[in-house]
Scaffold this motif. Structure first.
Motif, PDB file in Angstrom:
ATOM      1  N   THR A  43      21.439  23.353  14.047  1.00 22.18           N
ATOM      2  CA  THR A  43      20.658  23.864  12.921  1.00 22.18           C
ATOM      3  C   THR A  43      19.944  22.724  12.214  1.00 22.18           C
ATOM      4  N   LYS A  44      18.982  23.102  11.399  1.00 19.37           N
ATOM      5  CA  LYS A  44      18.234  22.100  10.645  1.00 19.37           C
ATOM      6  C   LYS A  44      19.138  21.347   9.679  1.00 19.37           C
ATOM      7  N   GLN A  45      20.025  22.075   8.993  1.00 21.92           N
ATOM      8  CA  GLN A  45      20.897  21.439   8.016  1.00 21.92           C
ATOM      9  C   GLN A  45      21.820  20.423   8.674  1.00 21.92           C
ATOM     10  N   GLU A  46      22.328  20.738   9.870  1.00 23.90           N
ATOM     11  CA  GLU A  46      23.245  19.816  10.536  1.00 23.90           C
ATOM     12  C   GLU A  46      22.539  18.538  10.956  1.00 23.90           C
ATOM     13  N   MET A  47      21.301  18.654  11.435  1.00 24.38           N
ATOM     14  CA  MET A  47      20.565  17.469  11.861  1.00 24.38           C
ATOM     15  C   MET A  47      20.242  16.567  10.685  1.00 24.38           C
ATOM     16  N   ILE A  48      19.979  17.166   9.527  1.00 25.67           N
ATOM     17  CA  ILE A  48      19.642  16.369   8.348  1.00 25.67           C
ATOM     18  C   ILE A  48      20.885  15.697   7.760  1.00 25.67           C
ATOM     19  N   THR A  49      22.005  16.415   7.746  1.00 27.59           N
ATOM     20  CA  THR A  49      23.207  15.897   7.088  1.00 27.59           C
ATOM     21  C   THR A  49      24.025  14.973   7.982  1.00 27.59           C
ATOM     22  N   ARG A  50      24.088  15.260   9.286  1.00 30.74           N
ATOM     23  CA  ARG A  50      24.953  14.477  10.179  1.00 30.74           C
ATOM     24  C   ARG A  50      24.254  13.252  10.765  1.00 30.74           C
ATOM     25  N   GLY A  51      22.965  13.275  10.854  1.00 26.92           N
ATOM     26  CA  GLY A  51      22.271  12.160  11.493  1.00 26.92           C
ATOM     27  C   GLY A  51      22.418  12.235  13.001  1.00 26.92           C
ATOM     28  N   PHE A  52      22.951  11.169  13.594  1.00 27.43           N
ATOM     29  CA  PHE A  52      23.117  11.145  15.052  1.00 27.43           C
ATOM     30  C   PHE A  52      24.424  11.820  15.453  1.00 27.43           C
ATOM     31  N   PHE A  53      24.342  12.716  16.426  1.00 26.77           N
ATOM     32  CA  PHE A  53      25.521  13.372  16.986  1.00 26.77           C
ATOM     33  C   PHE A  53      25.147  13.904  18.361  1.00 26.77           C
ATOM     34  N   LEU A  54      26.168  14.189  19.163  1.00 26.87           N
ATOM     35  CA  LEU A  54      25.942  14.734  20.499  1.00 26.87           C
ATOM     36  C   LEU A  54      26.398  16.188  20.610  1.00 26.87           C
ATOM     37  N   ILE A  55      27.501  16.533  19.978  1.00 29.10           N
ATOM     38  CA  ILE A  55      28.033  17.892  20.057  1.00 29.10           C
ATOM     39  C   ILE A  55      27.791  18.606  18.729  1.00 29.10           C
ATOM     40  N   PRO A  56      26.962  19.647  18.704  1.00 33.58           N
ATOM     41  CA  PRO A  56      26.728  20.366  17.441  1.00 33.58           C
ATOM     42  C   PRO A  56      27.987  21.095  16.983  1.00 33.58           C
ATOM     43  N   ARG A  57      28.156  21.193  15.688  1.00 35.78           N
ATOM     44  CA  ARG A  57      29.274  21.962  15.134  1.00 35.78           C
ATOM     45  C   ARG A  57      28.979  23.453  15.184  1.00 35.78           C
ATOM     46  N   GLU A  58      27.715  23.783  15.024  1.00 30.61           N
ATOM     47  CA  GLU A  58      27.298  25.194  15.045  1.00 30.61           C
ATOM     48  C   GLU A  58      26.173  25.354  16.066  1.00 30.61           C
ATOM     49  N   TRP A  59      26.442  26.119  17.116  1.00 33.47           N
ATOM     50  CA  TRP A  59      25.470  26.318  18.182  1.00 33.47           C
ATOM     51  C   TRP A  59      24.560  27.494  17.846  1.00 33.47           C
ATOM     52  N   THR A  60      23.273  27.323  18.093  1.00 28.59           N
ATOM     53  CA  THR A  60      22.316  28.391  17.826  1.00 28.59           C
ATOM     54  C   THR A  60      21.152  28.321  18.814  1.00 28.59           C
ATOM     55  N   PHE A  61      20.628  29.499  19.152  1.00 27.31           N
ATOM     56  CA  PHE A  61      19.460  29.592  20.034  1.00 27.31           C
ATOM     57  C   PHE A  61      18.208  29.958  19.244  1.00 27.31           C
ATOM     58  N   SER A  62      18.310  29.900  17.922  1.00 24.92           N
ATOM     59  CA  SER A  62      17.190  30.319  17.081  1.00 24.92           C
ATOM     60  C   SER A  62      15.981  29.397  17.243  1.00 24.92           C
ATOM     61  N   ASN A  63      16.212  28.131  17.580  1.00 22.47           N
ATOM     62  CA  ASN A  63      15.089  27.206  17.766  1.00 22.47           C
ATOM     63  C   ASN A  63      14.230  27.618  18.960  1.00 22.47           C
ATOM     64  N   TYR A  64      14.884  27.976  20.060  1.00 18.31           N
ATOM     65  CA  TYR A  64      14.150  28.418  21.237  1.00 18.31           C
ATOM     66  C   TYR A  64      13.530  29.793  21.008  1.00 18.31           C
ATOM     67  N   ALA A  65      14.234  30.639  20.274  1.00 23.74           N
ATOM     68  CA  ALA A  65      13.676  31.952  19.963  1.00 23.74           C
ATOM     69  C   ALA A  65      12.408  31.827  19.133  1.00 23.74           C
ATOM     70  N   TYR A  66      12.415  30.873  18.207  1.00 21.56           N
ATOM     71  CA  TYR A  66      11.219  30.665  17.395  1.00 21.56           C
ATOM     72  C   TYR A  66      10.041  30.219  18.257  1.00 21.56           C
ATOM     73  N   LEU A  67      10.292  29.296  19.179  1.00 16.50           N
ATOM     74  CA  LEU A  67       9.204  28.818  20.045  1.00 16.50           C
ATOM     75  C   LEU A  67       8.667  29.940  20.924  1.00 16.50           C
ATOM     76  N   LEU A  68       9.559  30.740  21.497  1.00 17.75           N
ATOM     77  CA  LEU A  68       9.112  31.813  22.387  1.00 17.75           C
ATOM     78  C   LEU A  68       8.366  32.907  21.632  1.00 17.75           C
ATOM     79  N   ASN A  69       8.611  33.026  20.348  1.00 22.29           N
ATOM     80  CA  ASN A  69       7.907  34.019  19.531  1.00 22.29           C
ATOM     81  C   ASN A  69       6.714  33.426  18.800  1.00 22.29           C
ATOM     82  N   ASN A  70       6.451  32.146  19.023  1.00 17.64           N
ATOM     83  CA  ASN A  70       5.319  31.484  18.378  1.00 17.64           C
ATOM     84  C   ASN A  70       4.093  31.619  19.266  1.00 17.64           C
ATOM     85  N   ASP A  71       3.075  32.301  18.778  1.00 16.62           N
ATOM     86  CA  ASP A  71       1.876  32.555  19.592  1.00 16.62           C
ATOM     87  C   ASP A  71       1.167  31.259  19.970  1.00 16.62           C
TER      88      ASP A  71
END
Length: 290
Positions: A43-71
């Motif tokens: 998520t956006k909040q995790e990337m801003i607060t955690r900085g560098f990480f490899l394993i997300p604490r909260e997994w989401t596909f909303s980023n890809y869904a946004y791109l696929l729905n972006n004309d």
């Protein structure tokens, strides 16, 4: 025996050093690659607060869904596919025809033409002269400006010409005896025997066309015709994307940018394994003879 033992010990130590350096180099490549892929599911909040990480604490596909729905993204993706397919066909057609012609010893003037090809590898026309030529031909804001301005790569042409020259003369002579013309010779004998070179340079041209960026912003004025790389650049530099939300309440930010990078790289990663077996053979056989 002591000298032999020391030599073996030194060889073992040298091998461990080499493997250690290779492992360290592999980590330098793999870790950023994994960071981009895995952070695209965060998520956006995790990337801003955690900085560098490899394993997300909260997994989401909303980023890809946004791109696929972006004309705009889907339009740019379609443009990139069109540019890659048509551009690669144009590249291979022009390169194969010119390479075959220059590989024929009976062609008058082949040496001056070969010199001109080599000359363009050292001295290019430059951005402004190229733009003026494209503009004078009326190709601005047209995909043909991309296709024709980079129709032939001098390096690919020279290696493919050498590959054609390595085909045994007995095969071409047999084709002539059977009544083959030059077109039939090229299609029925030369190209089937040159599949490693064809596959190799198809991959080269496809990668170049898929990653086209500078020529696209130089020749294409209509943003609706921009390919995926230009859209990705816009996405990466637009700072407001990380602070605003869309009409559905989705907050797009760094994670969406990572997802866009992944989607941009996936098509080439899927195609490369099918052409990899031809890669080394095509490059080595084509460079035996100058």
């Amino acid at each position: 025996m002591a000298k032999q033992f020391d030599a073996r010990g030194g060889g073992r130590g040298y091998g461990m050093l080499v493997y250690g350096l290779l492992a360290f180099s592999a980590l330098l490549i793999v870790i950023p690659f994994l960071y981009v892929i895995l952070s695209s599911f965060s998520t956006k909040q995790e990337m801003i607060t955690r900085g560098f990480f490899l394993i997300p604490r909260e997994w989401t596909f909303s980023n890809y869904a946004y791109l696929l729905n972006n004309d705009n993204f889907m339009t740019a993706f379609g443009n990139a596919v069109y540019i890659t397919v048509v551009g690669t066909v144009v590249n291979m057609a022009f390169t194969s025809l010119m390479a075959y012609g220059l590989s024929r010893t009976w062609l008058h003037g082949r040496k001056p033409i070969n010199f001109i090809v080599l000359f363009t590898m050292v001295f290019a026309g430059g951005m402004i002269p190229s733009f003026l030529v494209v503009k004078s031909l009326g190709l601005l804001d047209s995909y043909w400006a991309l296709f024709l301005s980079a129709a032939i790569s001098p390096f690919n042409l020279i290696v493919m010409r050498s590959f054609f020259q390595n085909i045994p003369n007995e095969l071409t002579e047999a084709g002539i005896i059977d009544g083959c013309g030059e077109w039939r010779m090229l299609v029925s004998i030369v190209i089937p025997l040159s599949l490693p070179a064809i596959a190799t340079f198809t991959l080269f041209y496809a990668v170049h066309n898929w990653n086209t960026y500078f020529h696209a912003i130089l020749y294409l004025q209509d943003s609706a015709k921009w390919p995926l790389q230009v859209f990705l650049r816009q996405l990466l530099i637009e700072t407001d994307l990380s602070t605003e939300a869309d009409s559905g309440g989705f907050e797009y930010g760094p994670a969406v940018k990572m997802a866009a990078v992944v989607v941009t790289a996936v098509p080439l990663l899927l195609v490369y394994p099918f052409l990899q077996k031809y890669f080394n053979q095509g490059m080595l056989l084509g460079s035996v003879k100058g």
